[in-house]
Design a protein around this motif. Structure first.
Motif, PDB file in Angstrom:
ATOM      1  N   ASN A  14       0.813  -1.224   0.000  1.00 57.60           N
ATOM      2  CA  ASN A  14       0.000   0.000   0.000  1.00 57.60           C
ATOM      3  C   ASN A  14       0.843   1.270   0.000  1.00 57.60           C
ATOM      4  OD1 ASN A  14      -2.351  -1.502   0.037  1.00 57.60           O
ATOM      5  ND2 ASN A  14      -2.474  -1.540   2.277  1.00 57.60           N
ATOM      6  N   THR A  15       2.096   1.142   0.453  1.00 64.74           N
ATOM      7  CA  THR A  15       2.965   2.326   0.504  1.00 64.74           C
ATOM      8  C   THR A  15       3.832   2.446  -0.738  1.00 64.74           C
ATOM      9  OG1 THR A  15       4.743   1.150   1.658  1.00 64.74           O
ATOM     10  CG2 THR A  15       3.035   2.169   3.012  1.00 64.74           C
ATOM     11  N   GLY A  16       3.683   1.510  -1.676  1.00 65.23           N
ATOM     12  CA  GLY A  16       4.478   1.551  -2.893  1.00 65.23           C
ATOM     13  C   GLY A  16       5.793   0.805  -2.821  1.00 65.23           C
ATOM     14  N   LEU A  17       6.086   0.186  -1.675  1.00 65.94           N
ATOM     15  CA  LEU A  17       7.331  -0.582  -1.546  1.00 65.94           C
ATOM     16  C   LEU A  17       7.202  -1.907  -2.282  1.00 65.94           C
ATOM     17  CD1 LEU A  17       8.160   0.084   2.221  1.00 65.94           C
ATOM     18  CD2 LEU A  17       9.314   1.048   0.201  1.00 65.94           C
ATOM     19  N   PRO A  18       8.289  -2.385  -2.894  1.00 70.93           N
ATOM     20  CA  PRO A  18       8.206  -3.622  -3.681  1.00 70.93           C
ATOM     21  C   PRO A  18       7.941  -4.846  -2.825  1.00 70.93           C
ATOM     22  CG  PRO A  18      10.482  -2.886  -3.487  1.00 70.93           C
ATOM     23  CD  PRO A  18       9.635  -1.790  -2.925  1.00 70.93           C
ATOM     24  N   GLN A  19       7.167  -5.758  -3.362  1.00 67.82           N
ATOM     25  CA  GLN A  19       6.928  -7.046  -2.733  1.00 67.82           C
ATOM     26  C   GLN A  19       6.686  -8.087  -3.810  1.00 67.82           C
ATOM     27  OE1 GLN A  19       3.459  -6.823  -0.195  1.00 67.82           O
ATOM     28  NE2 GLN A  19       2.040  -6.574  -1.895  1.00 67.82           N
ATOM     29  N   ILE A  20       6.598  -9.337  -3.395  1.00 66.03           N
ATOM     30  CA  ILE A  20       6.430 -10.460  -4.322  1.00 66.03           C
ATOM     31  C   ILE A  20       5.021 -11.016  -4.155  1.00 66.03           C
ATOM     32  CG2 ILE A  20       7.289 -12.758  -4.954  1.00 66.03           C
ATOM     33  CD1 ILE A  20       9.996 -11.849  -3.669  1.00 66.03           C
TER      34      ILE A  20
ATOM     35  N   ARG B  31      -4.357 -15.335  -3.163  1.00 69.43           N
ATOM     36  CA  ARG B  31      -2.951 -15.030  -3.437  1.00 69.43           C
ATOM     37  C   ARG B  31      -2.231 -14.765  -2.128  1.00 69.43           C
ATOM     38  NH1 ARG B  31      -2.913  -9.877  -6.895  1.00 69.43           N
ATOM     39  NH2 ARG B  31      -4.462  -9.315  -5.327  1.00 69.43           N
ATOM     40  N   SER B  32      -0.896 -14.691  -2.190  1.00 63.67           N
ATOM     41  CA  SER B  32      -0.086 -14.401  -1.005  1.00 63.67           C
ATOM     42  C   SER B  32       0.990 -13.396  -1.375  1.00 63.67           C
ATOM     43  CB  SER B  32       0.572 -15.684  -0.475  1.00 63.67           C
ATOM     44  OG  SER B  32      -0.397 -16.665  -0.156  1.00 63.67           O
ATOM     45  N   SER B  33       1.361 -12.561  -0.405  1.00 67.25           N
ATOM     46  CA  SER B  33       2.414 -11.580  -0.627  1.00 67.25           C
ATOM     47  C   SER B  33       3.646 -11.951   0.193  1.00 67.25           C
ATOM     48  CB  SER B  33       1.935 -10.174  -0.245  1.00 67.25           C
ATOM     49  OG  SER B  33       1.658 -10.113   1.149  1.00 67.25           O
ATOM     50  N   LEU B  34       4.815 -11.653  -0.348  1.00 60.41           N
ATOM     51  CA  LEU B  34       6.090 -11.885   0.330  1.00 60.41           C
ATOM     52  C   LEU B  34       6.889 -10.595   0.285  1.00 60.41           C
ATOM     53  CD1 LEU B  34       7.158 -15.260  -1.390  1.00 60.41           C
ATOM     54  CD2 LEU B  34       5.769 -14.987   0.666  1.00 60.41           C
ATOM     55  N   GLN B  35       7.476 -10.246   1.422  1.00 59.24           N
ATOM     56  CA  GLN B  35       8.321  -9.056   1.456  1.00 59.24           C
ATOM     57  C   GLN B  35       9.547  -9.350   2.319  1.00 59.24           C
ATOM     58  OE1 GLN B  35       6.862  -5.264   3.250  1.00 59.24           O
ATOM     59  NE2 GLN B  35       7.269  -4.407   1.218  1.00 59.24           N
TER      60      GLN B  35
END
Length: 348
Positions: A236-242, A313-317
């Motif tokens: 949501n803050t624009g930082l990259p994630q997978i 789906r799933s997010s990874l950071q």
């Protein structure tokens, strides 16, 4: 000479006495549940009625500071058991516990994962050599034979019999344990606190065994060779994630094998928060070549991997030790690495 012999005998007797004393202490485990320190408070005299001299007028009283007279019938001093009550453990996925004087319960989500809970419970009892005296598979209830609990804080082990059941309750599956008898040596125990302690102990044994079965099944499912789609994204803050196009449970189970296959050793993980601690040491050039991707430019060291649940789906950071997420370039490189490992079978 006679004096030396006499001293030698005295030392031998003293040494033997010390050995006997220490042996007695090592076999008596009551100290582990007894209060230690000054017990002079037990000799405190009871309160006395205040005698008012004739002619003295006391201030008005409202009873706010009146100390009520209470007769205690419970254990005191060394007889008081200071051990905290056992806590029922919610070890299984999507579980919570309910504990009362009558029974201890594990409440589970009504999912296909727990459709065979009754057979899992009965198999676990057999595996642990807990004898069953009565069983009704249709009603999913049973009564165990006497089970001996050997504990380091008991001189004489307790023995308990238990009624165990699995039932459907609204949207939940309930695993319940209640007492069918508790004894300490030849003495029958009626103390609700002790009954509850050993009900919880039995429930925790079952929960622990079922959790181990669940972990084993997760490990087997994690060896699925099915490929997962991996993409680059942002939070949501624009930082990259997978972004991994698979549900949270699937990704969570497969991640340890995926991470370790490219040099990320998992050191800790907490499913409820989606946090995984890893140490990255990388691979050799030949191993990267075999994997079919270029070695990422991220530095070796410790990272936190935050896993998020996005329904299907799933997010990874990845977050470094200094609290910084990967750059967009580093994130894109990890997308390629994870896509490669998720597309390969972990079955060897």
């Amino acid at each position: 000479m006679a004096t030396l012999l006499q001293k030698s005998k005295v030392m031998k007797v003293a040494g033997l006495s010390l050995v006997v004393f220490l042996a007695a202490c090592s076999s008596d485990q009551r100290y582990k549940r007894q209060v230690s320190g000054d017990e002079s408070y037990l000799e405190t005299p009871p309160l006395k009625t205040l005698n008012i001299p004739e002619g003295m007028i006391l201030p008005l009283q409202n009873g706010e500071y009146t100390i009520s007279s209470v007769t205690s019938t419970g254990a005191i001093g060394k007889e008081l058991d200071i051990r905290p009550p056992l806590q029922a453990l919610a070890l299984l996925t999507g579980s919570r516990v309910e504990n009362s004087a009558q029974s201890s319960k594990l409440l589970l989500e009504k999912t296909p994962e727990y459709s065979n809970l009754w057979s899992q419970v009965t198999n676990l009892l057999t595996k642990n050599n807990y004898q069953v005296s009565q069983k009704d598979d249709a009603a999913k209830t049973l009564t165990t034979d006497w089970i001996t609990w050997s504990r380091a804080d008991e001189n004489i082990p307790y023995q308990g019999r238990y009624r165990i059941s699995v039932a459907q309750q609204d949207y939940q599956t309930v695993l319940s344990v209640s007492s069918d008898g508790l004894k300490h040596g030849e003495k029958e125990i009626k103390d609700p606190a002790e009954i509850q302690r050993y009900n919880v102990l039995m429930l925790n044994e079952l929960a622990s065994g079922l959790s181990q079965q669940q972990d084993a099944e997760s490990q087997n499912s994690a060896k699925d060779s099915g490929a997962l789609i991996v993409q680059s994204g942002s939070d949501n803050t624009g930082l990259p994630q997978i972004i991994v196009r698979a549900p949270y449970n699937v990704v969570w189970n497969r991640l340890p094998y995926a991470l370790e296959s490219f040099g990320m050793q998992v050191t800790d993980r907490t499913r409820s928060t989606g946090a995984i601690a890893v140490t990255y040491k990388g691979l050799s050039s030949s191993n990267w070549k075999a994997l079919g991707v270029e070695e990422p430019s991220i530095s070796e060291g410790n990272y936190k991997l935050q896993v998020g649940d996005l329904d299907n789906r799933s997010s990874l950071q990845f977050i470094s030790e200094k609290g910084k997420p990967l750059t967009q370039s580093e994130n894109d490189q990890m997308v390629a690495v994870l896509e490669a490992v998720f597309s390969k079978s972990t079955d060897k």
